[in-house]
Design a protein around this motif. Structure first.
Motif, PDB file in Angstrom:
ATOM      1  N   GLU A   3       4.375  19.285  -6.744  1.00  0.00           N
ATOM      2  CA  GLU A   3       4.678  20.468  -5.940  1.00  0.00           C
ATOM      3  C   GLU A   3       6.174  20.578  -5.629  1.00  0.00           C
ATOM      4  OE1 GLU A   3       2.176  19.740  -2.565  1.00  0.00           O
ATOM      5  OE2 GLU A   3       0.461  20.751  -3.477  1.00  0.00           O
ATOM      6  N   GLY A   4       7.001  20.136  -6.600  1.00  0.00           N
ATOM      7  CA  GLY A   4       8.440  20.260  -6.403  1.00  0.00           C
ATOM      8  C   GLY A   4       8.996  19.288  -5.394  1.00  0.00           C
ATOM      9  N   ARG A   5       8.316  18.148  -5.172  1.00  0.00           N
ATOM     10  CA  ARG A   5       8.772  17.169  -4.199  1.00  0.00           C
ATOM     11  C   ARG A   5       8.572  15.752  -4.743  1.00  0.00           C
ATOM     12  NH1 ARG A   5       6.007  19.395   1.414  1.00  0.00           N
ATOM     13  NH2 ARG A   5       6.980  21.477   1.418  1.00  0.00           N
ATOM     14  N   VAL A   6       9.432  14.878  -4.271  1.00  0.00           N
ATOM     15  CA  VAL A   6       9.234  13.442  -4.465  1.00  0.00           C
ATOM     16  C   VAL A   6       8.926  12.879  -3.086  1.00  0.00           C
ATOM     17  CG1 VAL A   6      10.276  11.271  -5.188  1.00  0.00           C
ATOM     18  CG2 VAL A   6      10.864  13.390  -6.400  1.00  0.00           C
ATOM     19  N   PHE A   7       7.777  12.199  -2.960  1.00  0.00           N
ATOM     20  CA  PHE A   7       7.351  11.788  -1.626  1.00  0.00           C
ATOM     21  C   PHE A   7       6.606  10.463  -1.651  1.00  0.00           C
ATOM     22  CE2 PHE A   7       4.151  14.461  -3.535  1.00  0.00           C
ATOM     23  CZ  PHE A   7       2.957  13.812  -3.272  1.00  0.00           C
ATOM     24  N   LEU A   8       6.443   9.882  -0.459  1.00  0.00           N
ATOM     25  CA  LEU A   8       5.772   8.594  -0.275  1.00  0.00           C
ATOM     26  C   LEU A   8       4.373   8.811   0.277  1.00  0.00           C
ATOM     27  CD1 LEU A   8       8.731   6.758   1.463  1.00  0.00           C
ATOM     28  CD2 LEU A   8       7.850   6.203  -0.826  1.00  0.00           C
ATOM     29  N   ARG A   9       3.475   7.899  -0.094  1.00  0.00           N
ATOM     30  CA  ARG A   9       2.140   7.884   0.511  1.00  0.00           C
ATOM     31  C   ARG A   9       1.850   6.476   0.964  1.00  0.00           C
ATOM     32  NH1 ARG A   9      -2.154  10.531  -3.303  1.00  0.00           N
ATOM     33  NH2 ARG A   9      -3.233  10.972  -1.340  1.00  0.00           N
ATOM     34  N   PHE A  10       1.402   6.375   2.226  1.00  0.00           N
ATOM     35  CA  PHE A  10       1.060   5.067   2.789  1.00  0.00           C
ATOM     36  C   PHE A  10      -0.457   4.949   2.821  1.00  0.00           C
ATOM     37  CE2 PHE A  10       5.013   4.479   5.747  1.00  0.00           C
ATOM     38  CZ  PHE A  10       5.849   4.640   4.642  1.00  0.00           C
ATOM     39  N   ALA A  11      -0.977   3.865   2.309  1.00  0.00           N
ATOM     40  CA  ALA A  11      -2.420   3.613   2.336  1.00  0.00           C
ATOM     41  C   ALA A  11      -2.720   2.505   3.332  1.00  0.00           C
ATOM     42  CB  ALA A  11      -2.922   3.237   0.950  1.00  0.00           C
ATOM     43  N   GLY A  12      -3.892   2.605   3.959  1.00  0.00           N
ATOM     44  CA  GLY A  12      -4.298   1.585   4.904  1.00  0.00           C
ATOM     45  C   GLY A  12      -5.735   1.806   5.334  1.00  0.00           C
ATOM     46  N   THR A  13      -6.184   1.016   6.289  1.00  0.00           N
ATOM     47  CA  THR A  13      -7.550   1.124   6.792  1.00  0.00           C
ATOM     48  C   THR A  13      -7.540   1.002   8.305  1.00  0.00           C
ATOM     49  OG1 THR A  13      -8.443   0.143   4.770  1.00  0.00           O
ATOM     50  CG2 THR A  13      -9.881   0.168   6.701  1.00  0.00           C
ATOM     51  N   VAL A  14      -8.264   1.895   8.960  1.00  0.00           N
ATOM     52  CA  VAL A  14      -8.419   1.852  10.407  1.00  0.00           C
ATOM     53  C   VAL A  14      -9.780   1.244  10.722  1.00  0.00           C
ATOM     54  CG1 VAL A  14      -8.702   3.249  12.500  1.00  0.00           C
ATOM     55  CG2 VAL A  14      -6.905   3.823  10.850  1.00  0.00           C
ATOM     56  N   HIS A  15      -9.792   0.269  11.630  1.00  0.00           N
ATOM     57  CA  HIS A  15     -11.041  -0.329  12.092  1.00  0.00           C
ATOM     58  C   HIS A  15     -11.312   0.182  13.505  1.00  0.00           C
ATOM     59  CE1 HIS A  15     -11.123  -3.227   8.734  1.00  0.00           C
ATOM     60  NE2 HIS A  15      -9.791  -3.160   8.835  1.00  0.00           N
TER      61      HIS A  15
ATOM     62  N   GLY B 131       0.805  -1.225   0.000  1.00  0.00           N
ATOM     63  CA  GLY B 131       0.000   0.000   0.000  1.00  0.00           C
ATOM     64  C   GLY B 131       0.833   1.268   0.000  1.00  0.00           C
ATOM     65  N   ILE B 132       2.047   1.186  -0.532  1.00  0.00           N
ATOM     66  CA  ILE B 132       2.931   2.352  -0.545  1.00  0.00           C
ATOM     67  C   ILE B 132       3.175   2.766  -1.987  1.00  0.00           C
ATOM     68  CG2 ILE B 132       5.208   3.217   0.080  1.00  0.00           C
ATOM     69  CD1 ILE B 132       5.279   1.105   2.301  1.00  0.00           C
ATOM     70  N   SER B 133       3.049   4.059  -2.253  1.00  0.00           N
ATOM     71  CA  SER B 133       3.281   4.573  -3.608  1.00  0.00           C
ATOM     72  C   SER B 133       4.264   5.733  -3.545  1.00  0.00           C
ATOM     73  CB  SER B 133       1.964   5.035  -4.237  1.00  0.00           C
ATOM     74  OG  SER B 133       1.389   6.080  -3.465  1.00  0.00           O
ATOM     75  N   LEU B 134       4.900   5.982  -4.660  1.00  0.00           N
ATOM     76  CA  LEU B 134       5.866   7.068  -4.811  1.00  0.00           C
ATOM     77  C   LEU B 134       5.261   8.094  -5.762  1.00  0.00           C
ATOM     78  CD1 LEU B 134       8.772   8.015  -4.102  1.00  0.00           C
ATOM     79  CD2 LEU B 134       9.529   6.875  -6.199  1.00  0.00           C
ATOM     80  N   ALA B 135       5.253   9.362  -5.367  1.00  0.00           N
ATOM     81  CA  ALA B 135       4.615  10.402  -6.186  1.00  0.00           C
ATOM     82  C   ALA B 135       5.535  11.605  -6.301  1.00  0.00           C
ATOM     83  CB  ALA B 135       3.284  10.815  -5.564  1.00  0.00           C
ATOM     84  N   ARG B 136       5.306  12.359  -7.364  1.00  0.00           N
ATOM     85  CA  ARG B 136       6.043  13.612  -7.562  1.00  0.00           C
ATOM     86  C   ARG B 136       5.020  14.723  -7.806  1.00  0.00           C
ATOM     87  NH1 ARG B 136      11.094  12.528 -11.342  1.00  0.00           N
ATOM     88  NH2 ARG B 136      11.464  10.341 -10.871  1.00  0.00           N
TER      89      ARG B 136
END
Length: 665
Positions: free
Chosen positions: A40-52, A33-38
């Motif tokens: 706004e002048g940044r390279v960054f990570l996004r973590f996806a998940g679900t809270v129960h 569930g982790i993606s790499l995006a570019r």
């Protein structure tokens, strides 16, 4: 599964993006569930998940605390190995667990807050999966909390607005005057221009009544008619009369008549006759609410409404609304009023019996010097002077000790003087924001002071210069504009504010006043809420002090100018002292008056009057009411002396009076 965010349409495609996607797949980030995006002048990570939590499944897609990797320019310099190492470091199990725990804590927190406030959490929780691209999770949580707080504030505001509306209905405003509602009241309107005898007729009816009240727009008029009523003989004895103004009480035992300023109307004591003077003040922007209250609440069987003809439609509308019978009498001026054929042009063309009108204290004093230097003695009248000084100066003119009166439009209301001719130095007046031409109604009221009935056969009006002469001629020809027949101003009372406070729990005066203006029920707009800007500005400052709503309300109404630094400083000192429950006494000020200039003595006089006003409302903390009145009278006498001294000094410099025009037309 989260996909990398595509570049905006206007951006060029980065060929390295495909390499990054391959690298993420090789490291197994997509499966976690982790993606790499570019963006706004940044390279960054996004973590996806679900809270129960509490039976809810709340998806999130967030940037972890260490999720920003580099700027694109720097990222491009990394080789595949460096990129892989950095990704492995920032996407470890600890980082994923830390973000998930933070998201779970936040979801639990928000669900609890929403439950407490009975709000739907879904709109706020959806933002966890739809965030600005490079915003860290902590910032997202803070932004959602802020949105939640604003939503709560809006809901509370709406709830309080509805409660405020239910607590006060202005359509029921007349019913709040219980005594007036009980009496079988009737209105008699005496409407006419200046010098039509309307006030004289009303005062005569008041003097013949067994009990009554005269309501004036100014302390000066209240004082004049107080003395006039005192001169009336009833069964061989003078009429017992009391004087009640904001700053002064002269209470006569057994008095059945009262002369009062309009704001001081006693709505609980029934009388036979009430006279409400200058009824056209219903349309006044700042004080009109006092006339609305007087018409609705005067507890008299017969209420005389005295003023200008343009008030007729407003009076008829009010009488119909209050279900009171109304008689309207239109009076004509007792002597003619005419424009001079030409402007005055030169100071030496002024003559005895003239009233020279300017619109500021500075201009009045300048014209006093100009006139006295020509050998004519002067009486001076302007708004900053106390009623005692204005009356003393007017008496000098009446007695012939002064040849000319120089004043502002303060002479337009009250101050009956034997003026033969009104000379306007200008028709432009500062309105508090800009300078503008005076309205035709004011021009007529000022001009009408010329040609007092029984003294002059006619009244004359002139401009000092050609332009002013022309404008005055046009203004006097204008047809009067009728007052509006709805939207009558209603000012908040302490009872109103207590009702709003009880309904909403609010204690800040500024917010209570704001609710009064914006939230109370105004069903048809016939009565309309109104506060002055000065009161609202003062309220905001008073809310910084430890004071009750009642104390703040009283202090917000003290009649003292916020534009004079010394008076504003004194007012702030009184308010601060009251917040500390400290008694404010008057003492050694008396010895200083002789050392002050004219402006300073005028301000000192106003200061004592303001203290006296407070002393009648908060006597425990402002106990020196009598001393304040004494000091105010002494300061008034000093102002009168200084004006006379200024006049005498200028006359000594003047040429011989015998060479000047000193005749009455």
């Amino acid at each position: 599964m989260t996909q990398p965010i595509p570049l905006p349409p206007h951006a060029s495609h980065d060929p390295e993006q495909g390499d990054d996607d391959d690298l993420c797949r090789q490291l197994g980030l997509e499966a976690r569930g982790i993606s790499l995006a570019r963006m706004e002048g940044r390279v960054f990570l996004r973590f996806a998940g679900t809270v129960h939590c509490d039976g809810r499944q709340v998806p999130y897609e967030l940037v972890p605390a260490q999720g920003v990797l580099a700027k694109p320019s720097k990222w491009r310099k990394f080789d595949a190995g460096a990129r892989a190492a950095l990704l492995a470091e920032r996407t470890g199990a600890d980082a994923v667990a830390e973000l998930h725990a933070a998201a779970a804590d936040f979801v639990a927190e928000l669900l609890g807050l929403c439950e407490d406030c009975e709000m739907d959490p879904a709109p706020f929780l959806r933002a966890l999966a739809d965030t600005p691209l490079a915003e860290p999770a902590g910032a997202v949580f803070d932004r959602i909390r802020q949105r939640f707080e604003h939503a709560v504030e809006r809901e509370v505001e709406e709830r309080h607005a509805e409660r405020t509306k239910q607590s006060i209905n202005l359509a029921e405003y007349p019913a709040s005057f219980e005594m007036a509602r009980r009496l079988p009241r009737r209105f008699i309107a005496l409407l006419g221009p200046t010098n039509s005898g309307k006030t004289h007729q009303a005062i005569e009816a008041l003097a013949k009544a067994d009990s009554g009240v005269y309501l004036a727009p100014l302390r000066l008029l209240a004082l004049e008619n107080y003395e006039r009523l005192q001169a009336v003989q009833r069964h061989g004895k003078p009429l017992a009369v009391s004087l009640v103004t904001g700053e002064e009480r002269r209470l006569t035992p057994g008095a059945c008549h009262v002369a009062s300023t309009v704001e001081m109307l006693d709505t609980r004591t029934p009388v036979d006759v009430a006279v409400i003077d200058e009824i056209q003040m219903l349309g006044d922007r700042d004080r009109g609410a006092a006339w609305t209250a007087a018409v609705c609440g005067a507890p008299a069987r017969t209420v005389y409404l005295v003023g200008a003809p343009e008030a007729r439609a407003a009076i008829e509308a009010l009488a119909a609304r209050l279900e009171c019978p109304l008689e309207v009498h239109l009076l004509k001026r007792k002597g003619p009023l005419a424009m001079e054929p030409m402007a005055v042009r030169k100071v030496r063309n002024l003559r005895r019996g003239d009233a020279v009108i300017a619109f500021s204290r500075r201009e009045v004093l300048k014209w006093c010097d100009l006139v006295t230097e020509m050998g004519l003695s002067v009486a001076t009248v302007y708004g900053n002077l106390s009623p005692e000084v204005r009356r003393a100066q007017a008496q000098r003119f009446r007695d012939g000790e002064a040849d000319v009166v120089v004043g502002t439009d303060a002479i337009a209301m009250g101050l009956n003087m034997p003026i033969a001719r009104i000379v306007m130095t200008t028709t432009v007046k500062y309105n508090g924001v800009d300078e503008e031409e005076i309205p035709a109604a004011l021009a007529r009221q000022i001009a009408g002071r010329a040609g007092r009935y029984g003294v002059h056969e006619e009244g004359l009006v002139a401009g000092y210069d050609e332009e002013t002469h022309k404008v005055m001629r046009e203004l006097l020809r204008e047809k009067p504009v009728p007052l509006k027949a709805n939207g009558f101003a209603v000012a908040p009372t302490l009872e109103h504010l207590h009702r709003i406070a009880a309904a909403t729990g609010e204690q800040a005066l500024a917010k209570l006043l704001k609710r009064f203006v914006h939230n109370i029920d105004v069903p048809d707009g016939f009565f309309y809420p109104r506060i002055t800007e000065d009161q609202f500005d003062r309220a905001a400052w008073l809310d910084t002090l430890e004071l009750t709503v009642a104390e703040k309300f009283v202090l917000s109404l003290v009649p003292v100018s916020t534009k004079v630094a010394s008076l504003q400083h004194a007012w702030e000192g009184w308010a601060t002292a009251l917040s500390r429950k400290k008694t404010m006494r008057l003492g050694g000020e008396r010895n200083q008056i002789g050392q002050l200039n004219l402006q300073q003595v005028e301000d000192t006089c106003r200061l004592y009057s303001a203290y006296a006003w407070l002393a009648y409302r908060l006597p425990d903390y402002f106990p020196d009411a009598e001393l304040a009145q004494l000091l105010s009278r002494e300061a008034s006498s000093r102002v009168d002396q200084l004006l006379q001294l200024q006049n005498a000094t200028a006359r000594r410099r003047a040429p011989k009076a015998s060479s000047l025009k000193r005749r009455r037309p």
